[in-house]
Design a protein around this motif. Sequence first.
Motif, PDB file in Angstrom:
ATOM      1  N   CYS A  35       0.834  -1.207   0.000  1.00  0.00           N
ATOM      2  CA  CYS A  35       0.000   0.000   0.000  1.00  0.00           C
ATOM      3  C   CYS A  35       0.870   1.259   0.000  1.00  0.00           C
ATOM      4  CB  CYS A  35      -0.937  -0.001   1.209  1.00  0.00           C
ATOM      5  SG  CYS A  35      -2.298  -1.172   1.063  1.00  0.00           S
ATOM      6  N   GLY A  36       1.900   1.262   0.828  1.00  0.00           N
ATOM      7  CA  GLY A  36       2.814   2.404   0.847  1.00  0.00           C
ATOM      8  C   GLY A  36       3.547   2.567  -0.470  1.00  0.00           C
ATOM      9  N   GLY A  37       3.972   1.456  -1.058  1.00  0.00           N
ATOM     10  CA  GLY A  37       4.640   1.509  -2.363  1.00  0.00           C
ATOM     11  C   GLY A  37       3.717   2.024  -3.455  1.00  0.00           C
ATOM     12  N   PHE A  38       2.457   1.632  -3.392  1.00  0.00           N
ATOM     13  CA  PHE A  38       1.480   2.093  -4.368  1.00  0.00           C
ATOM     14  C   PHE A  38       1.304   3.613  -4.283  1.00  0.00           C
ATOM     15  CE2 PHE A  38      -3.092   2.975  -5.241  1.00  0.00           C
ATOM     16  CZ  PHE A  38      -3.070   2.745  -6.600  1.00  0.00           C
ATOM     17  N   VAL A  39       1.166   4.129  -3.064  1.00  0.00           N
ATOM     18  CA  VAL A  39       1.011   5.572  -2.881  1.00  0.00           C
ATOM     19  C   VAL A  39       2.261   6.301  -3.363  1.00  0.00           C
ATOM     20  CG1 VAL A  39       0.760   7.407  -1.166  1.00  0.00           C
ATOM     21  CG2 VAL A  39      -0.651   5.359  -1.010  1.00  0.00           C
ATOM     22  N   PHE A  40       3.431   5.799  -3.004  1.00  0.00           N
ATOM     23  CA  PHE A  40       4.687   6.419  -3.424  1.00  0.00           C
ATOM     24  C   PHE A  40       4.814   6.416  -4.945  1.00  0.00           C
ATOM     25  CE2 PHE A  40       9.198   6.023  -4.551  1.00  0.00           C
ATOM     26  CZ  PHE A  40       9.677   7.211  -4.017  1.00  0.00           C
ATOM     27  N   LEU A  41       4.499   5.291  -5.574  1.00  0.00           N
ATOM     28  CA  LEU A  41       4.620   5.174  -7.023  1.00  0.00           C
ATOM     29  C   LEU A  41       3.658   6.118  -7.740  1.00  0.00           C
ATOM     30  CD1 LEU A  41       6.119   3.540  -9.200  1.00  0.00           C
ATOM     31  CD2 LEU A  41       4.168   1.994  -9.218  1.00  0.00           C
ATOM     32  N   VAL A  42       2.436   6.194  -7.272  1.00  0.00           N
ATOM     33  CA  VAL A  42       1.464   7.109  -7.886  1.00  0.00           C
ATOM     34  C   VAL A  42       1.919   8.549  -7.697  1.00  0.00           C
ATOM     35  CG1 VAL A  42      -0.894   8.011  -7.707  1.00  0.00           C
ATOM     36  CG2 VAL A  42      -0.504   5.555  -7.743  1.00  0.00           C
ATOM     37  N   GLY A  43       2.419   8.873  -6.497  1.00  0.00           N
ATOM     38  CA  GLY A  43       2.885  10.235  -6.249  1.00  0.00           C
ATOM     39  C   GLY A  43       4.064  10.623  -7.117  1.00  0.00           C
ATOM     40  N   VAL A  44       5.009   9.693  -7.321  1.00  0.00           N
ATOM     41  CA  VAL A  44       6.198   9.986  -8.130  1.00  0.00           C
ATOM     42  C   VAL A  44       5.840  10.078  -9.614  1.00  0.00           C
ATOM     43  CG1 VAL A  44       8.392   9.002  -8.916  1.00  0.00           C
ATOM     44  CG2 VAL A  44       7.853   9.056  -6.491  1.00  0.00           C
ATOM     45  N   LYS A  45       5.003   9.149 -10.074  1.00  0.00           N
ATOM     46  CA  LYS A  45       4.673   9.115 -11.505  1.00  0.00           C
ATOM     47  C   LYS A  45       3.778  10.275 -11.932  1.00  0.00           C
ATOM     48  CE  LYS A  45       6.691   5.351 -12.986  1.00  0.00           C
ATOM     49  NZ  LYS A  45       7.615   5.317 -14.100  1.00  0.00           N
ATOM     50  N   THR A  46       2.808  10.631 -11.114  1.00  0.00           N
ATOM     51  CA  THR A  46       1.865  11.671 -11.547  1.00  0.00           C
ATOM     52  C   THR A  46       2.287  13.070 -11.122  1.00  0.00           C
ATOM     53  OG1 THR A  46       0.502  11.450  -9.550  1.00  0.00           O
ATOM     54  CG2 THR A  46      -0.074  10.064 -11.438  1.00  0.00           C
ATOM     55  N   LYS A  47       2.962  13.193 -10.005  1.00  0.00           N
ATOM     56  CA  LYS A  47       3.367  14.500  -9.457  1.00  0.00           C
ATOM     57  C   LYS A  47       2.168  15.446  -9.306  1.00  0.00           C
ATOM     58  CE  LYS A  47       8.151  14.449 -10.982  1.00  0.00           C
ATOM     59  NZ  LYS A  47       8.290  13.172 -11.627  1.00  0.00           N
ATOM     60  N   ALA A  48       1.014  14.861  -9.023  1.00  0.00           N
ATOM     61  CA  ALA A  48      -0.203  15.655  -8.854  1.00  0.00           C
ATOM     62  C   ALA A  48      -0.878  15.229  -7.550  1.00  0.00           C
ATOM     63  CB  ALA A  48      -1.150  15.420 -10.026  1.00  0.00           C
ATOM     64  N   ILE A  53      -3.862  11.566  -3.598  1.00  0.00           N
ATOM     65  CA  ILE A  53      -4.862  11.494  -2.527  1.00  0.00           C
ATOM     66  C   ILE A  53      -5.794  10.310  -2.755  1.00  0.00           C
ATOM     67  CG2 ILE A  53      -6.861  12.680  -1.526  1.00  0.00           C
ATOM     68  CD1 ILE A  53      -5.314  15.317  -1.990  1.00  0.00           C
ATOM     69  N   MET A  54      -6.194  10.084  -3.999  1.00  0.00           N
ATOM     70  CA  MET A  54      -7.044   8.925  -4.301  1.00  0.00           C
ATOM     71  C   MET A  54      -6.299   7.617  -4.028  1.00  0.00           C
ATOM     72  SD  MET A  54      -9.963  10.037  -4.893  1.00  0.00           S
ATOM     73  CE  MET A  54     -10.713   8.506  -5.342  1.00  0.00           C
ATOM     74  N   SER A  59      -5.620   2.867  -0.814  1.00  0.00           N
ATOM     75  CA  SER A  59      -4.723   2.055   0.013  1.00  0.00           C
ATOM     76  C   SER A  59      -5.279   1.888   1.420  1.00  0.00           C
ATOM     77  CB  SER A  59      -3.337   2.685   0.075  1.00  0.00           C
ATOM     78  OG  SER A  59      -2.724   2.636  -1.179  1.00  0.00           O
ATOM     79  N   ALA A  60      -5.884   2.942   1.951  1.00  0.00           N
ATOM     80  CA  ALA A  60      -6.475   2.851   3.287  1.00  0.00           C
ATOM     81  C   ALA A  60      -7.629   1.856   3.308  1.00  0.00           C
ATOM     82  CB  ALA A  60      -6.942   4.225   3.744  1.00  0.00           C
ATOM     83  N   ILE A  61      -8.423   1.835   2.244  1.00  0.00           N
ATOM     84  CA  ILE A  61      -9.534   0.886   2.160  1.00  0.00           C
ATOM     85  C   ILE A  61      -9.004  -0.547   2.099  1.00  0.00           C
ATOM     86  CG2 ILE A  61     -11.401   0.066   0.668  1.00  0.00           C
ATOM     87  CD1 ILE A  61     -11.876   3.042  -0.070  1.00  0.00           C
TER      88      ILE A  61
END
Length: 96
Positions: A35-48, A53-54, A59-61
């Motif tokens: 879950c943490g890796g998913f958030v990090f990857l989305v944050g790095v790839k999109t930079k938005a 936040i989604m 990931s929290a769900i």
Amino acid sequence: MQETVIVAAGWIQTVTGLGNDIKALIFNVLIPVLCGGFVFLVGVKTKAPGPTIMAVIFSAIVWGGAANMDALKNKTTEDITQYDGGGQQITGTGDQ
């Protein structure tokens, strides 16, 4: 005189213990790390902030669902029992 020896008894106990350890490792370590890796990857790839936040919400769900698996299992069992008529009387005495 013939003796019966259960050879697999030790192996069954060993595999059961391994299964419980692997299950605990998956739920307590692997799912939070993924879950943490998913958030990090989305944050790095999109930079938005929006997609990040989604990703945090998703990931929290997932993490919360995995952490509360026992409660969800009991709720599902209650729903099935209620649906099968085991919980309460569905029809009144005059409705039959």
